[in-house]
Design a protein around this motif. Structure first.
Motif, PDB file in Angstrom:
ATOM      1  N   CYS A   1       0.842  -1.196   0.000  1.00  0.00           N
ATOM      2  CA  CYS A   1       0.000   0.000   0.000  1.00  0.00           C
ATOM      3  C   CYS A   1       0.873   1.240   0.000  1.00  0.00           C
ATOM      4  O   CYS A   1       1.794   1.366   0.814  1.00  0.00           O
ATOM      5  CB  CYS A   1      -0.902  -0.013   1.235  1.00  0.00           C
ATOM      6  SG  CYS A   1      -1.850   1.504   1.479  1.00  0.00           S
ATOM      7  N   SER A   2       0.575   2.153  -0.902  1.00  0.00           N
ATOM      8  CA  SER A   2       1.201   3.478  -0.886  1.00  0.00           C
ATOM      9  C   SER A   2       0.138   4.485  -0.498  1.00  0.00           C
ATOM     10  O   SER A   2      -0.888   4.599  -1.173  1.00  0.00           O
ATOM     11  CB  SER A   2       1.771   3.819  -2.267  1.00  0.00           C
ATOM     12  OG  SER A   2       2.843   2.988  -2.585  1.00  0.00           O
ATOM     13  N   PRO A   3       0.372   5.245   0.563  1.00  0.00           N
ATOM     14  CA  PRO A   3      -0.673   6.168   1.032  1.00  0.00           C
ATOM     15  C   PRO A   3      -0.809   7.377   0.125  1.00  0.00           C
ATOM     16  O   PRO A   3       0.060   7.656  -0.709  1.00  0.00           O
ATOM     17  CB  PRO A   3      -0.171   6.571   2.418  1.00  0.00           C
ATOM     18  CG  PRO A   3       1.317   6.432   2.334  1.00  0.00           C
ATOM     19  CD  PRO A   3       1.561   5.277   1.411  1.00  0.00           C
ATOM     20  N   LYS A   4      -1.882   8.087   0.326  1.00  0.00           N
ATOM     21  CA  LYS A   4      -2.097   9.340  -0.375  1.00  0.00           C
ATOM     22  C   LYS A   4      -1.006  10.332   0.033  1.00  0.00           C
ATOM     23  O   LYS A   4      -0.554  10.333   1.188  1.00  0.00           O
ATOM     24  CB  LYS A   4      -3.482   9.893  -0.012  1.00  0.00           C
ATOM     25  CG  LYS A   4      -3.837  11.195  -0.704  1.00  0.00           C
ATOM     26  CD  LYS A   4      -5.244  11.640  -0.309  1.00  0.00           C
ATOM     27  CE  LYS A   4      -5.588  12.965  -0.968  1.00  0.00           C
ATOM     28  NZ  LYS A   4      -6.958  13.406  -0.627  1.00  0.00           N
ATOM     29  N   SER A   5      -0.607  11.168  -0.913  1.00  0.00           N
ATOM     30  CA  SER A   5       0.419  12.160  -0.636  1.00  0.00           C
ATOM     31  C   SER A   5       0.012  13.032   0.546  1.00  0.00           C
ATOM     32  O   SER A   5      -1.114  13.542   0.602  1.00  0.00           O
ATOM     33  CB  SER A   5       0.627  13.032  -1.882  1.00  0.00           C
ATOM     34  OG  SER A   5       1.562  14.044  -1.634  1.00  0.00           O
TER      35      SER A   5
ATOM     36  N   HIS B   1      -0.218  11.970   3.645  1.00  0.00           N
ATOM     37  CA  HIS B   1      -0.720  11.119   4.732  1.00  0.00           C
ATOM     38  C   HIS B   1       0.429  10.332   5.349  1.00  0.00           C
ATOM     39  O   HIS B   1       1.329   9.868   4.636  1.00  0.00           O
ATOM     40  CB  HIS B   1      -1.786  10.162   4.221  1.00  0.00           C
ATOM     41  CG  HIS B   1      -3.096  10.818   3.943  1.00  0.00           C
ATOM     42  ND1 HIS B   1      -4.203  10.108   3.518  1.00  0.00           N
ATOM     43  CD2 HIS B   1      -3.498  12.100   4.034  1.00  0.00           C
ATOM     44  CE1 HIS B   1      -5.214  10.935   3.361  1.00  0.00           C
ATOM     45  NE2 HIS B   1      -4.810  12.158   3.660  1.00  0.00           N
ATOM     46  N   ASP B   2       0.374  10.141   6.680  1.00  0.00           N
ATOM     47  CA  ASP B   2       1.462   9.463   7.365  1.00  0.00           C
ATOM     48  C   ASP B   2       1.006   8.217   8.127  1.00  0.00           C
ATOM     49  O   ASP B   2       1.825   7.536   8.746  1.00  0.00           O
ATOM     50  CB  ASP B   2       2.164  10.419   8.327  1.00  0.00           C
ATOM     51  CG  ASP B   2       1.217  11.012   9.379  1.00  0.00           C
ATOM     52  OD1 ASP B   2       1.656  11.915  10.118  1.00  0.00           O
ATOM     53  OD2 ASP B   2       0.033  10.586   9.445  1.00  0.00           O
TER      54      ASP B   2
ATOM     55  N   TYR C   1      -0.677   1.566  11.317  1.00  0.00           N
ATOM     56  CA  TYR C   1       0.733   1.889  11.446  1.00  0.00           C
ATOM     57  C   TYR C   1       0.958   3.386  11.385  1.00  0.00           C
ATOM     58  O   TYR C   1       0.381   4.099  10.550  1.00  0.00           O
ATOM     59  CB  TYR C   1       1.549   1.205  10.346  1.00  0.00           C
ATOM     60  CG  TYR C   1       1.918  -0.206  10.714  1.00  0.00           C
ATOM     61  CD1 TYR C   1       1.016  -1.242  10.498  1.00  0.00           C
ATOM     62  CD2 TYR C   1       3.130  -0.483  11.324  1.00  0.00           C
ATOM     63  CE1 TYR C   1       1.331  -2.534  10.869  1.00  0.00           C
ATOM     64  CE2 TYR C   1       3.448  -1.776  11.699  1.00  0.00           C
ATOM     65  CZ  TYR C   1       2.552  -2.784  11.476  1.00  0.00           C
ATOM     66  OH  TYR C   1       2.859  -4.073  11.854  1.00  0.00           O
ATOM     67  N   TYR C   2       1.811   3.847  12.265  1.00  0.00           N
ATOM     68  CA  TYR C   2       2.220   5.254  12.315  1.00  0.00           C
ATOM     69  C   TYR C   2       3.651   5.297  12.796  1.00  0.00           C
ATOM     70  O   TYR C   2       4.016   4.591  13.739  1.00  0.00           O
ATOM     71  CB  TYR C   2       1.287   6.039  13.247  1.00  0.00           C
ATOM     72  CG  TYR C   2       1.748   7.439  13.538  1.00  0.00           C
ATOM     73  CD1 TYR C   2       2.185   7.809  14.807  1.00  0.00           C
ATOM     74  CD2 TYR C   2       1.751   8.400  12.536  1.00  0.00           C
ATOM     75  CE1 TYR C   2       2.599   9.100  15.068  1.00  0.00           C
ATOM     76  CE2 TYR C   2       2.186   9.697  12.787  1.00  0.00           C
ATOM     77  CZ  TYR C   2       2.599  10.035  14.055  1.00  0.00           C
ATOM     78  OH  TYR C   2       3.022  11.322  14.300  1.00  0.00           O
TER      79      TYR C   2
ATOM     80  N   CYS D   1      -6.636  -0.936   2.202  1.00  0.00           N
ATOM     81  CA  CYS D   1      -5.685  -0.059   2.886  1.00  0.00           C
ATOM     82  C   CYS D   1      -6.308   1.330   2.931  1.00  0.00           C
ATOM     83  O   CYS D   1      -6.910   1.789   1.947  1.00  0.00           O
ATOM     84  CB  CYS D   1      -4.377  -0.046   2.118  1.00  0.00           C
ATOM     85  SG  CYS D   1      -3.192   1.184   2.682  1.00  0.00           S
ATOM     86  N   ALA D   2      -6.181   1.995   4.051  1.00  0.00           N
ATOM     87  CA  ALA D   2      -6.690   3.352   4.179  1.00  0.00           C
ATOM     88  C   ALA D   2      -5.596   4.232   4.764  1.00  0.00           C
ATOM     89  O   ALA D   2      -4.908   3.816   5.698  1.00  0.00           O
ATOM     90  CB  ALA D   2      -7.921   3.384   5.084  1.00  0.00           C
ATOM     91  N   SER D   3      -5.413   5.400   4.209  1.00  0.00           N
ATOM     92  CA  SER D   3      -4.418   6.307   4.763  1.00  0.00           C
ATOM     93  C   SER D   3      -5.095   7.542   5.342  1.00  0.00           C
ATOM     94  O   SER D   3      -6.224   7.894   4.965  1.00  0.00           O
ATOM     95  CB  SER D   3      -3.375   6.697   3.715  1.00  0.00           C
ATOM     96  OG  SER D   3      -3.923   7.563   2.731  1.00  0.00           O
TER      97      SER D   3
END
Lengths: 112, 113
Positions: free
Chosen positions: A23-27, A29-30, A49-50, A91-93
């Motif tokens: 998963c690659s998160p939205k720009s 987002h952490d 995860y953070y 996956c959710a960011s």
């Protein structure tokens, strides 16, 4: 601006095998959260995860593990696959301190 | 233990009419409620939300009503359009920094032309 990207889109595995979903998160987002959506069910929270650490975990066995990289992307690993693990994995960011998820389109995992 | 319940798996409505999707919850700690819409082969997208300090929130054709005493919320879509055909998930969140919602099973809405 790309949203949340998940790969692969579809996957077929055999019982007992191991699988890794990405998963690659939205720009911007952490934080990355993973959900399992079985057929006819709502999304069930697996973990979040953070800062490269698991911050919270749902009611899933240790066969489900994850990782977050310095660029905030994340992996979900499932060991010793069972037929019951067949589901859509979402996956959710999000950004820390800000409500609201952006979901990816999911990975459809079929275990045979 | 289903803390967020959507007891109607499906709903069929005629175009132009009102669609009412219902949701019940059991955890009185929930303080924020959300509705998500999901099309096939796509992830859920946020639709509308409501804080527990309000009883109504409106956004265009979509209105969410919250009845805290009954632990019940509903989503009204007026008028319904064929493009509204999707699965609608109700979700609820407890206070805290993780913002992790608990989802219901979803209601599949079909709007007929």
């Amino acid at each position: 601006d790309a949203g949340v990207t998940q790969s692969p889109t579809h996957l077929i595995k055999t019982r007992g095998q191991q699988v890794t979903l990405r998963c690659s998160p939205k720009s911007g987002h952490d934080t990355v959260s993973w959900y399992q959506q079985a057929l006819g069910q709502g999304p069930q929270f697996i973990f979040q995860y953070y800062e490269e650490e698991e911050r919270q975990r749902g009611n899933f066995p240790d066969r489900f593990s994850g990782h977050q990289f310095p660029n905030y992307s994340s992996e979900l690993n499932v060991n010793a696959l069972l037929l019951g693990d067949s589901a859509l994995y979402l996956c959710a960011s999000s950004s820390t301190g800000v409500s609201g998820y952006t979901f990816g389109s999911g990975t459809r995992l079929t275990v045979v | 233990d289903q803390q967020v319940k959507q007891n109607s798996p499906s709903l069929s409505v005629q175009e132009g009419r009102i669609s009412i999707l219902n949701c019940d919850y059991t955890n009185s700690m929930f303080d924020y409620f959300l509705w998500y819409k999901k099309y096939p082969a796509e992830g859920p997208t946020f639709l509308i939300s409501i804080s527990s300090i309000k009883d109504k929130n409106e956004d265009g054709r979509f209105t969410v009503f919250l009845n805290k005493s009954a632990k019940h919320l509903s989503l009204h879509i007026v008028p319904s359009q064929p493009g509204d055909s999707a699965v609608y998930f109700c979700a609820a969140r407890r206070p805290g920094g993780s913002y992790i919602p608990t989802f219901g099973r979803g209601t599949s809405l079909i709007v007929h032309p």
